[in-house]
Design a protein around this motif. Structure first.
Motif, PDB file in Angstrom:
ATOM      1  N   ASP A 284     -15.411  -3.887 -42.579  1.00  0.00           N
ATOM      2  CA  ASP A 284     -14.340  -4.890 -42.434  1.00  0.00           C
ATOM      3  C   ASP A 284     -13.003  -4.328 -41.946  1.00  0.00           C
ATOM      4  N   ALA A 285     -13.002  -3.124 -41.411  1.00  0.00           N
ATOM      5  CA  ALA A 285     -11.731  -2.540 -40.943  1.00  0.00           C
ATOM      6  C   ALA A 285     -11.322  -3.157 -39.603  1.00  0.00           C
ATOM      7  N   LYS A 286      -9.987  -3.219 -39.380  1.00  0.00           N
ATOM      8  CA  LYS A 286      -9.478  -3.733 -38.103  1.00  0.00           C
ATOM      9  C   LYS A 286      -9.570  -2.677 -37.001  1.00  0.00           C
ATOM     10  N   GLY A 287      -9.466  -1.424 -37.406  1.00  0.00           N
ATOM     11  CA  GLY A 287      -9.485  -0.333 -36.425  1.00  0.00           C
ATOM     12  C   GLY A 287     -10.770   0.471 -36.518  1.00  0.00           C
ATOM     13  N   THR A 288     -10.802   1.552 -35.772  1.00  0.00           N
ATOM     14  CA  THR A 288     -12.012   2.392 -35.749  1.00  0.00           C
ATOM     15  C   THR A 288     -11.648   3.861 -36.017  1.00  0.00           C
ATOM     16  N   LEU A 289     -12.676   4.619 -36.333  1.00  0.00           N
ATOM     17  CA  LEU A 289     -12.520   6.062 -36.509  1.00  0.00           C
ATOM     18  C   LEU A 289     -13.204   6.750 -35.332  1.00  0.00           C
ATOM     19  N   GLY A 290     -12.518   7.673 -34.696  1.00  0.00           N
ATOM     20  CA  GLY A 290     -13.122   8.415 -33.594  1.00  0.00           C
ATOM     21  C   GLY A 290     -13.304   9.867 -34.007  1.00  0.00           C
ATOM     22  N   PHE A 291     -14.411  10.452 -33.604  1.00  0.00           N
ATOM     23  CA  PHE A 291     -14.640  11.872 -33.914  1.00  0.00           C
ATOM     24  C   PHE A 291     -14.802  12.631 -32.607  1.00  0.00           C
TER      25      PHE A 291
ATOM     26  N   VAL B 188      -8.115   0.317 -41.923  1.00  0.00           N
ATOM     27  CA  VAL B 188      -8.541  -0.905 -42.609  1.00  0.00           C
ATOM     28  C   VAL B 188      -7.617  -2.058 -42.220  1.00  0.00           C
ATOM     29  N   ASP B 189      -6.293  -1.804 -42.214  1.00  0.00           N
ATOM     30  CA  ASP B 189      -5.340  -2.886 -41.941  1.00  0.00           C
ATOM     31  C   ASP B 189      -4.701  -2.840 -40.561  1.00  0.00           C
ATOM     32  N   ASN B 190      -4.923  -1.770 -39.814  1.00  0.00           N
ATOM     33  CA  ASN B 190      -4.267  -1.647 -38.499  1.00  0.00           C
ATOM     34  C   ASN B 190      -5.318  -1.526 -37.392  1.00  0.00           C
ATOM     35  N   PRO B 191      -5.030  -2.114 -36.239  1.00  0.00           N
ATOM     36  CA  PRO B 191      -6.046  -2.101 -35.169  1.00  0.00           C
ATOM     37  C   PRO B 191      -6.031  -0.806 -34.377  1.00  0.00           C
ATOM     38  N   TRP B 192      -5.821   0.312 -35.052  1.00  0.00           N
ATOM     39  CA  TRP B 192      -5.697   1.601 -34.372  1.00  0.00           C
ATOM     40  C   TRP B 192      -7.035   2.324 -34.349  1.00  0.00           C
ATOM     41  N   GLN B 193      -7.141   3.268 -33.438  1.00  0.00           N
ATOM     42  CA  GLN B 193      -8.252   4.215 -33.509  1.00  0.00           C
ATOM     43  C   GLN B 193      -7.668   5.502 -34.070  1.00  0.00           C
TER      44      GLN B 193
ATOM     45  N   ALA C 236       6.060   2.264 -30.833  1.00  0.00           N
ATOM     46  CA  ALA C 236       5.041   2.151 -29.772  1.00  0.00           C
ATOM     47  C   ALA C 236       4.237   0.870 -29.946  1.00  0.00           C
ATOM     48  N   THR C 237       3.916   0.533 -31.191  1.00  0.00           N
ATOM     49  CA  THR C 237       3.166  -0.700 -31.457  1.00  0.00           C
ATOM     50  C   THR C 237       4.009  -1.905 -31.051  1.00  0.00           C
ATOM     51  N   GLU C 238       5.287  -1.889 -31.456  1.00  0.00           N
ATOM     52  CA  GLU C 238       6.173  -3.025 -31.102  1.00  0.00           C
ATOM     53  C   GLU C 238       6.371  -3.144 -29.594  1.00  0.00           C
ATOM     54  N   ALA C 239       6.344  -2.006 -28.907  1.00  0.00           N
ATOM     55  CA  ALA C 239       6.537  -2.043 -27.441  1.00  0.00           C
ATOM     56  C   ALA C 239       5.278  -2.537 -26.728  1.00  0.00           C
ATOM     57  N   GLY C 240       4.209  -2.788 -27.484  1.00  0.00           N
ATOM     58  CA  GLY C 240       2.999  -3.382 -26.900  1.00  0.00           C
ATOM     59  C   GLY C 240       2.033  -2.373 -26.313  1.00  0.00           C
ATOM     60  N   MET C 241       2.229  -1.093 -26.631  1.00  0.00           N
ATOM     61  CA  MET C 241       1.289  -0.093 -26.097  1.00  0.00           C
ATOM     62  C   MET C 241       0.070   0.015 -27.005  1.00  0.00           C
ATOM     63  N   GLN C 242      -1.073   0.364 -26.398  1.00  0.00           N
ATOM     64  CA  GLN C 242      -2.257   0.623 -27.210  1.00  0.00           C
ATOM     65  C   GLN C 242      -2.045   1.963 -27.921  1.00  0.00           C
ATOM     66  N   VAL C 243      -2.245   1.963 -29.244  1.00  0.00           N
ATOM     67  CA  VAL C 243      -1.943   3.175 -30.021  1.00  0.00           C
ATOM     68  C   VAL C 243      -3.219   3.794 -30.589  1.00  0.00           C
ATOM     69  N   LYS C 244      -3.355   5.095 -30.378  1.00  0.00           N
ATOM     70  CA  LYS C 244      -4.399   5.849 -31.087  1.00  0.00           C
ATOM     71  C   LYS C 244      -3.702   6.987 -31.822  1.00  0.00           C
ATOM     72  N   LEU C 245      -4.247   7.365 -32.960  1.00  0.00           N
ATOM     73  CA  LEU C 245      -3.658   8.479 -33.710  1.00  0.00           C
ATOM     74  C   LEU C 245      -4.596   9.684 -33.639  1.00  0.00           C
TER      75      LEU C 245
ATOM     76  N   ASN D 246      -1.300   8.210 -27.381  1.00  0.00           N
ATOM     77  CA  ASN D 246      -1.996   8.868 -28.489  1.00  0.00           C
ATOM     78  C   ASN D 246      -0.956   9.688 -29.236  1.00  0.00           C
ATOM     79  N   ILE D 247      -0.808   9.400 -30.519  1.00  0.00           N
ATOM     80  CA  ILE D 247       0.239  10.057 -31.296  1.00  0.00           C
ATOM     81  C   ILE D 247      -0.412  10.994 -32.313  1.00  0.00           C
ATOM     82  N   SER D 248       0.066  12.216 -32.336  1.00  0.00           N
ATOM     83  CA  SER D 248      -0.538  13.204 -33.233  1.00  0.00           C
ATOM     84  C   SER D 248       0.090  13.107 -34.620  1.00  0.00           C
ATOM     85  N   ILE D 249      -0.752  12.968 -35.620  1.00  0.00           N
ATOM     86  CA  ILE D 249      -0.257  12.942 -37.015  1.00  0.00           C
ATOM     87  C   ILE D 249      -1.396  13.468 -37.884  1.00  0.00           C
TER      88      ILE D 249
END
Ligand code: SAM
Length: 326
Positions: free
Chosen positions: A238-245, A177-182, A146-155, A116-119
């Motif tokens: 139609d987004a690839k990723g999700t929003l978490g609250f 929308v374009d990235n499979p991130w949460q 992190a994405t290239e290293a194959g880890m699951q990424v959340k922001l 999980n990366i803080s930004i």
């Protein structure tokens, strides 16, 4: 398995590897922060012993945090040894990402699965203002690595009123929308010496969803509203990723809490927002056996508080977030 007196199965340990950080986020700690001397912090062999003991108690999920976990010496070996401990099923890290450009690959090879990366904003000037010292480009390089290293990424985005609560939040949400991130929006929580600032700056989940929805269209609930960890998930059409609250203040998730925390100075903290802690470093350094430590931990977990007391104005004043391990 280890249960508390409310019947919650506690099986998730968040370990703070250090109280130190290479940033000074305004909502996390004061710029002039005093850190603990090294000898007061858990050494590698003490952390590994505790991971093994917690695994024997049925803990399966471990997250390394801080302070900033990536600045700990000998990190890769430590991660490899934690990942190899019998019973450890999931190993994750929460980091500001600044050092991931070089560390992501060796960390993934050592067994780190998720990060999980803080930004908090994509705007370089605001990023500097929020973190006091950071460059947002370094975080971006970390996210890519992190994405290239194959880890699951959340922001992770902590939302602060009048800093990043409007266009920044929308831009960050748009990344899904374009990235499979949460991308996870976290309500700011009040702690220690920075509590007044934090309470004034809280932006509720409802307000955020309205802000994002007005710009990016209606948000659909994911999983029928079931929590993913501590996050309630939504999605832009139609987004690839999700929003978490993560709404610890306005909509807490204490009933489903499965966590305990290990502070860098060797205390088991039972609720992020309660001061109750159990000292583990002292018995360890006094020669306690594994059986004794297991009993101390079991007893501590049994008395885990139900939840925070923010609605009664009970704010933890003993420590700031970086010391506990967020
Ligand atoms: N240094 C790492 C990082 O930046 O992710 C790990 C430690 S940091 C304390 C863990 C998380 O806690 C970060 O996502 C950070 O933004 C969040 N955090 C810090 N202070 C907070 C506060 N007062 N309320 C809510 N979240 C906070």
């Amino acid at each position: 398995m280890t249960f508390d007196r409310f019947g919650r199965n506690i099986n998730y340990l968040r370990i703070s590897l250090t109280d130190k950080c290479n940033l000074r986020c305004v909502y996390c700690m004061p710029e002039e922060m005093t850190f603990k001397p090294r000898e007061e912090l858990l050494q590698d062999h003490e952390i590994l012993r505790l991971v093994s003991i917690f695994s024997q108690l049925g803990f399966e999920k471990f997250r390394l945090t801080g302070g900033e976990p990536t600045i700990r010496a000998n990190l890769i070996d430590l991660v490899a040894n934690i990942a190899a401990t019998p019973g450890v099923k999931t190993l994750a890290m929460t980091t500001n990402g600044l050092l991931l450009e070089t560390l992501a690959k060796p960390l993934a090879e050592a067994g780190l699965q998720r990060v999980n990366i803080s930004i908090d904003t994509l705007d370089p000037t605001k990023f500097k203002k929020l973190t006091r010292w950071g460059k947002v480009d370094d975080v971006w390089m970390g996210i890519r690595a992190a994405t290239e290293a194959g880890m699951q990424v959340k922001l992770n985005v902590v939302v602060v009123r009048n800093y990043n609560d409007r266009e920044d939040v929308v831009q960050l949400a748009k990344l899904t929308v374009d990235n499979p991130w949460q991308v996870r929006f976290i309500e700011m929580m009040p702690f220690g010496t920075v509590a007044d600032f934090q309470q004034a700056g809280i932006v509720s989940e409802l307000e955020l969803r309205t802000t994002i929805g007005e710009s990016l269209g209606p948000l659909t609930m994911v999983n029928g509203g079931q929590l993913d960890g501590e996050a309630r998930l939504f999605q832009i059409a139609d987004a690839k990723g999700t929003l978490g609250f993560i709404s610890s203040v306005t909509n807490p998730f204490c009933a489903g809490c499965s966590r305990a925390r290990l502070t860098a100075d060797g205390r088991m903290r039972l609720c992020l927002l309660r001061e109750k802690e159990v000292n583990l470093i002292e018995p360890i350094r006094n020669g306690a056996s594994d059986e004794t430590l297991i009993e101390i931990i079991r007893e501590g977990i049994w008395w885990k508080p139900w939840g925070h007391g923010l609605s009664e104005d009970i704010i933890p004043l003993d420590r700031v977030m970086s010391e506990i391990g967020g």
